[in-house]
Design an enzyme around this catalytic site. Structure first.
Site, PDB file in Angstrom:
ATOM      1  N   GLY A  17       0.818  -1.209   0.000  1.00  0.00           N
ATOM      2  CA  GLY A  17       0.000   0.000   0.000  1.00  0.00           C
ATOM      3  C   GLY A  17       0.847   1.251   0.000  1.00  0.00           C
ATOM      4  N   ASP A  63      -3.640  -7.364  -5.829  1.00  0.00           N
ATOM      5  CA  ASP A  63      -4.745  -7.210  -4.885  1.00  0.00           C
ATOM      6  C   ASP A  63      -4.418  -8.004  -3.626  1.00  0.00           C
ATOM      7  OD1 ASP A  63      -7.084  -7.290  -3.425  1.00  0.00           O
ATOM      8  OD2 ASP A  63      -8.368  -7.913  -5.100  1.00  0.00           O
ATOM      9  N   ASN A  90       1.050  -2.452   5.211  1.00  0.00           N
ATOM     10  CA  ASN A  90       0.347  -1.181   5.315  1.00  0.00           C
ATOM     11  C   ASN A  90      -0.999  -1.152   4.584  1.00  0.00           C
ATOM     12  OD1 ASN A  90       0.227   1.831   5.794  1.00  0.00           O
ATOM     13  ND2 ASN A  90       0.327   1.817   3.554  1.00  0.00           N
ATOM     14  N   SER A 143      -4.311   0.899  14.465  1.00  0.00           N
ATOM     15  CA  SER A 143      -4.917   2.233  14.507  1.00  0.00           C
ATOM     16  C   SER A 143      -5.371   2.538  15.925  1.00  0.00           C
ATOM     17  CB  SER A 143      -6.131   2.286  13.570  1.00  0.00           C
ATOM     18  OG  SER A 143      -6.873   3.472  13.745  1.00  0.00           O
ATOM     19  N   TYR A 157     -14.187  -1.021  10.907  1.00  0.00           N
ATOM     20  CA  TYR A 157     -12.776  -0.665  10.790  1.00  0.00           C
ATOM     21  C   TYR A 157     -12.069  -0.864  12.132  1.00  0.00           C
ATOM     22  CZ  TYR A 157      -8.646   2.317  10.138  1.00  0.00           C
ATOM     23  OH  TYR A 157      -7.368   2.804  10.068  1.00  0.00           O
ATOM     24  N   ALA A 158     -12.694  -0.400  13.213  1.00  0.00           N
ATOM     25  CA  ALA A 158     -12.102  -0.548  14.543  1.00  0.00           C
ATOM     26  C   ALA A 158     -11.913  -2.018  14.887  1.00  0.00           C
ATOM     27  CB  ALA A 158     -12.987   0.135  15.586  1.00  0.00           C
ATOM     28  N   ALA A 159     -12.919  -2.832  14.584  1.00  0.00           N
ATOM     29  CA  ALA A 159     -12.821  -4.267  14.862  1.00  0.00           C
ATOM     30  C   ALA A 159     -11.707  -4.903  14.047  1.00  0.00           C
ATOM     31  CB  ALA A 159     -14.155  -4.947  14.559  1.00  0.00           C
ATOM     32  N   ILE A 190      -3.289  11.451  11.865  1.00  0.00           N
ATOM     33  CA  ILE A 190      -2.152  11.818  11.035  1.00  0.00           C
ATOM     34  C   ILE A 190      -2.678  12.722   9.925  1.00  0.00           C
ATOM     35  CG2 ILE A 190      -0.226  10.997   9.640  1.00  0.00           C
ATOM     36  CD1 ILE A 190      -0.170  10.102  12.605  1.00  0.00           C
TER      37      ILE A 190
END
Length: 252
Positions: A17, A63, A90, A143, A157-159, A190
């Site tokens: 990434g 991918d 990343n 994160s 996303y958090a999970a 960021i």
């Protein structure tokens, strides 16, 4: 007493990434430090100038939610650089802000694939290359959301990032006997990244800065420097850790 070695020169590094924002900044940091770097992106898609470092940069595309592509990219990177010493996993993203009550199973799975599956596959296929290195290290990208649940509509996303933290610890235990260290970096806010340009309003970004103890946004360079440290022999006794980099936006 010996001095810790922060010299990253001659390392062979794969950054997934790597076309923009944090990924590209990490790649630049390693290149500027004298490493060879394979950027997982198209050369034409890089949002920045590699300048004098271009001769030590390689490119590979694929991918990272598909195992065959991950295997191909890792093999191409190892072939281009004569092996691998460091892999920075990343690849990831929020994809969209969706409340749990409105979330489809497809969205949930897509978020898990891009954040967790990509990291798992990167670890799996880089292991055989890193085990032959005297400096094998994997750095994953978690994160702040893994700790605090993220902002509105970011539960999936958090999970997924919490899963990256657990995966990092599990891999660190499994890979330790092979001399491979595995650590995670967990950024807070960021600034000047595609992530926040896309998903965070100006007011939300100002609020995050106001609620950060150091009263500023983090920079891509801040994150890149930490990844460099975790890839160096100066961190040779650190593995299985998640290192927070958020300027005091959140405290354990």
């Amino acid at each position: 007493m010996t001095n810790p070695d922060l010299n990253l020169a001659n390392l062979r590094v794969l950054v997934t990434g790597a076309g923009h924002s944090i990924g590209f900044g990490i790649a630049q940091h390693f290149l500027a430090s004298g490493a060879q770097v394979t950027l997982h992106t198209r050369a034409s898609a890089v949002e920045g100038d590699l300048g004098e470092f271009r001769e030590r940069a390689h490119f590979a595309t694929g991918d990272f939610t598909q195992e065959s592509d991950v295997e191909k990219v890792v093999a191409e990177a190892a072939s281009a650089m004569g092996g691998l010493d460091v892999v920075v996993a990343n690849v990831g993203g929020l994809l969209a802000r969706v409340p749990l009550t409105e979330m489809t199973g497809e969205h949930w799975q897509n978020v898990m694939n891009v954040n967790v599956t990509s990291t798992f596959l990167t670890m799996k296929h880089s292991h055989s290359h890193l085990v032959t290195s005297n400096a094998g290290a994997i750095v994953t990208l978690a994160s702040l959301a893994a700790h605090n649940g993220g902002g509105a509509g970011a539960a999936a996303y958090a999970a997924s990032k919490a899963a990256v933290v657990g995966l990092t610890k599990g891999a660190a235990k499994e890979f330790a006997a092979d001399g491979i260290r595995v650590n995670a970096v967990a950024p807070g806010f960021i600034g000047e990244t595609r992530f926040h340009d896309t998903f965070s309003s100006e007011a939300a970004q100002e609020s995050m800065i106001a609620n950060t103890a150091l009263r500023r946004a983090g920079t891509v360079n801040d994150v890149a420097a930490l990844v460099g440290f975790l890839s160096s022999s100066a961190s040779s006794f650190i593995t299985g850790e998640t290192v927070d980099i958020n300027g005091g936006q959140w405290f354990r």
